[in-house]
Design an enzyme around this catalytic site. Structure first.
Site, PDB file in Angstrom:
ATOM      1  N   ASP A 340       0.850  -1.176   0.000  1.00  0.00           N
ATOM      2  CA  ASP A 340       0.000   0.000   0.000  1.00  0.00           C
ATOM      3  C   ASP A 340       0.892   1.234   0.000  1.00  0.00           C
ATOM      4  O   ASP A 340       2.051   1.180   0.429  1.00  0.00           O
ATOM      5  CB  ASP A 340      -0.889  -0.018   1.250  1.00  0.00           C
ATOM      6  CG  ASP A 340      -1.764   1.217   1.352  1.00  0.00           C
ATOM      7  OD1 ASP A 340      -2.380   1.591   0.340  1.00  0.00           O
ATOM      8  OD2 ASP A 340      -1.806   1.814   2.436  1.00  0.00           O
ATOM      9  N   ASP A 658      -1.802  -0.785   5.907  1.00  0.00           N
ATOM     10  CA  ASP A 658      -2.226  -0.291   7.215  1.00  0.00           C
ATOM     11  C   ASP A 658      -3.725  -0.055   7.305  1.00  0.00           C
ATOM     12  O   ASP A 658      -4.292  -0.068   8.378  1.00  0.00           O
ATOM     13  CB  ASP A 658      -1.479   1.010   7.568  1.00  0.00           C
ATOM     14  CG  ASP A 658      -1.762   2.126   6.564  1.00  0.00           C
ATOM     15  OD1 ASP A 658      -2.285   1.832   5.472  1.00  0.00           O
ATOM     16  OD2 ASP A 658      -1.459   3.291   6.884  1.00  0.00           O
ATOM     17  N   ASP A 662      -6.799  -2.774   3.076  1.00  0.00           N
ATOM     18  CA  ASP A 662      -5.655  -3.658   2.814  1.00  0.00           C
ATOM     19  C   ASP A 662      -5.841  -5.037   3.437  1.00  0.00           C
ATOM     20  O   ASP A 662      -5.152  -5.990   3.045  1.00  0.00           O
ATOM     21  CB  ASP A 662      -4.368  -3.053   3.381  1.00  0.00           C
ATOM     22  CG  ASP A 662      -4.031  -1.704   2.775  1.00  0.00           C
ATOM     23  OD1 ASP A 662      -4.161  -1.567   1.543  1.00  0.00           O
ATOM     24  OD2 ASP A 662      -3.666  -0.790   3.531  1.00  0.00           O
TER      25      ASP A 662
END
Length: 697
Positions: A340, A658, A662
């Site tokens: 990410d 985070d 995700d």
């Protein structure tokens, strides 16, 4: 009375609430947009539809988690060998094998005992209390009692308790990074017209459960609760994602199958040879079985477990907490790292990177919210400071100093040390970036000798915010900030080396070109302006009377920058033969700019969006996935598809992240890695490893 079809699980597919006008939403939900539902109707719907909570899987019993440690084929072979040794009267071997198997299971069980449930963590993200209007009366209501059709009110700092269609608002901005990956608060607009296929990150007419109101206020109608929200949809993805066997577990399984074949062949050969020599069948069978038991490496599981435990302790010393023991070995087998962007490769902290005034262009050093950095005068657009660049002191540069003063005064955010030892912003991240830039230049957030006495707050129509400041000599001045396209047309002059100079058409075009250049590099651009107020001007005259005849001071470009160590880490990954890939819900231009800065994407590369992925079949994606380095505007399902496509290509995949969006991909990867500081609870609980210092390197 009946439950409206739009609120029931009719199986007709989800309603595109973001694409419907408020009147149609109210009609479909059979509610009053002004007075909300009656208390009786709300109670009836709550009884029919259930509470506004996420469904939680039944917890696994401790004994089942212990038994799960015996699922390896090698363990079954050892247990069979122990039984055979016992039947043959070799109790020493039986006890040794049983002890090894039991110790191995206990170590694995204790390591996994801390694992909680991802859905329980998701449920903790729900707002405990909501402000709801029922029967025309405003009241506080437990969030779990909200139902579709309820009218709710939101203010700055509120957690959004359910998915809701906006009815109206004023300056409403929502921090959606945990759900969408968007690094800056999203400006909401109840009157916007959106197509039904608008991506999640661009749905300006709707607010989602699990996000936080950053600024402004709004009113909305609840359209989905519990498992029917976007948060609930992600919970469903987590529920469906099965745990993946690690490369070590797969290799041990292959070894176990080889041992079974070898032992059967040995038993067969020895048995046939000895019988052919005339030996008694019972004696021959016992000898053959003894030989097969001796061939089983009973010490292998214990050796593997001890080695992994040692590796785990070494990882802890490097701020990496491995939650599942086989993950230690998996990390060393990784060939692809899907990461990410927001909060992982970047700080999730907006930072002023560039300032443009009539007198020069400045590059600002220092990342994140730490108020430490310098101002370098640079000649070229987007240039990094060179060793011989001049360090600009704002106190000696009248234009830069004035710009930073406006940035500090026309602001609501504050910067303070955080409990984790860093710095944090209370308020809007964009305003926080301006405060940090001002502090780097020695300009404090507030000046008691020049207080703010009046404010014209930001709204989505004006796209500006202005404050009136009383100066030390008793006069008043207006400071303003906002989008360049709304501030510049109201300017009649600009500051040039401390003097006010009329703004010509050529200079207007030059300022617009500079703003476009900053935006082209994915920087968020604001214009800052000011003017002196006449003694007889009244503050209550309104924005159109006050925000006129402005003096343009300069442009500020900001971005959520890459972590200082991330670029080096990406380069080391490539050197080690590991392919890094960025997957983010942020804007494609922002993702591509960060990807190029990190060395993930080439200058002529492109960002593949969620809409592009929707047009690809799983087979086509698996064939093309090796050519794509940056994904943008993707949802949780898209991230999951990308991870699965890499795994289908035979790669060992790590996924770092985070945010809530995700979590499904983190759980589906060969090893899922969560951020320990900025990461949400659900992502940590879905992961195999947690970085306690959020350091991607």
């Amino acid at each position: 009375m009946r439950i409206p079809a739009a609120t029931a699980d009719s199986g007709a597919g989800p309603v595109a609430w973001h694409a419907l006008p408020p009147a149609d939403v109210a009609a479909r939900l059979e509610t009053d947009a002004d007075r909300g539902l009656s208390a009786a109707e709300a109670a009836r719907r709550l009884d029919a539809l259930g509470p506004n909570v996420l469904r939680e899987s039944a917890p696994e019993a401790w004994w089942w988690r212990l038994l799960r440690q015996f699922r390896e084929l090698v363990i079954w072979i050892l247990l069979a060998a122990a039984v055979v040794a016992g039947l043959m009267g070799d109790w020493a071997d039986t006890a040794a094998i049983a002890a090894i198997v039991l110790v191995n299971a206990i170590i694995g069980f204790l390591q996994e005992e801390r694992a909680a449930h991802a859905l329980a963590a998701l449920e903790r993200m729900s707002a405990p209390v909501a402000k709801v209007v029922r029967g025309g009366e405003r009241r506080a209501c437990p969030a779990r009692e909200l139902v579709p059709g309820d009218r709710i009110e939101l203010e700055a700092g509120d957690s959004v308790p359910a998915d809701a269609r906006l009815l109206g608002g004023f300056g409403l901005r929502v921090q959606e990074s945990a759900l969408t990956g968007e690094s800056v608060p999203v400006e909401k607009d109840a009157a916007a017209t959106l197509p039904p296929d608008t991506p999640l990150g661009d749905r300006r007419t709707i607010v989602h459960a699990g996000t936080v109101t950053a600024a402004g206020r709004g009113e909305a109608l609840v359209v989905a609760t519990g498992m029917h929200t976007e948060l609930g949809r992600i919970a469903g993805l987590l529920d469906r994602a099965a745990p993946q066997a690690t490369p070590l577990q797969r290799r041990l399984g292959e070894l176990g199958r080889v041992l079974v074949v070898v032992c059967l062949v040995v038993v067969g050969i020895v048995f046939l040879l000895e019988v052919a020599r005339g030996r008694p069948v019972a004696e021959v069978l016992m000898r053959a079985v003894s030989l097969a038991v001796a061939a089983v490496p009973e010490g292998l599981p214990a050796v593997v477990t001890v080695v992994l435990a040692i590796g785990l302790q070494r990882m802890v010393a490097r701020n990496a907490l491995v939650r599942r023991l086989p993950g230690v070995e998996t990390l060393g087998s990784v060939t692809v790292i899907c990461s990410d962007k927001t909060g992982t490769l970047t700080r999730n902290e907006m930072t002023v990177r560039e300032i443009v005034t009539a007198g020069g262009r400045y590059r600002v050093t220092g990342g994140g919210y730490a108020p430490h950095g310098e101002f370098f005068r640079v000649a070229d657009e987007g240039a990094a400071p060179a060793p011989d660049d001049v360090v600009a002191a704002p106190r000696d540069d009248p234009d830069l100093g004035r710009l930073l003063t406006i940035a500090a005064r026309c602001n609501h955010a504050t910067v303070q040390p955080s409990r984790s030892g860093g710095w944090e912003v209370l308020g809007d991240p964009t305003e926080g970036a301006l405060v940090v830039a001002a502090l780097k230049g020695g300009v404090p957030r507030e000046n008691p000798s020049e207080p703010v006495v009046f404010e014209l707050p930001f709204d989505s129509d004006r796209k500006r915010m202005s404050v009136v400041v009383r100066r030390m000599d008793g006069s008043h001045g207006l400071d303003s900030k906002g989008a360049t396209e709304t501030v510049l047309p109201r300017c009649v002059a600009e500051r040039v080396r401390g003097r006010t100079v009329p703004l010509t058409d050529d200079r207007r075009r030059a300022i617009l070109a500079a703003a476009e250049g900053l935006a082209h590099r994915a920087l968020r651009v604001l214009s800052l302006a000011c003017r002196d107020l006449a003694a007889d001007e009244t503050f209550e005259a309104g924005p159109h009377r006050l925000e006129r005849d402005l003096v343009h001071v300069g442009l500020v470009g900001m971005i959520d920058p890459p972590r200082d160590e991330a670029q080096r880490a990406v380069a080391r990954c490539r050197t080690a033969g590991i392919r890094p890939v960025m997957i983010t819900g942020d804007h494609p231009a922002t993702a591509l700019a960060i990807g190029r800065e990190l060395g993930l994407a080439e200058d002529d590369g492109r960002a593949v969006t969620g809409a592009d992925l929707d047009a690809l079949s799983d087979e086509r994606l698996a064939a093309e996935v090796a050519e794509i380095a940056v994904y943008a505007r993707v949802s949780a399902e898209h991230k999951l598809r990308v991870v699965n496509a890499w795994r289908q290509a035979g790669q060992v995949v790590a996924m770092t992240g985070d945010g809530v969006n995700d979590a499904p991909a983190v759980k589906a990867a060969d090893i899922g890695i969560a951020m320990g500081i900025a990461g949400t609870d659900v992502t940590k609980e879905a992961s195999d490893m947690v970085l306690t210092d959020d350091n991607f390197a």
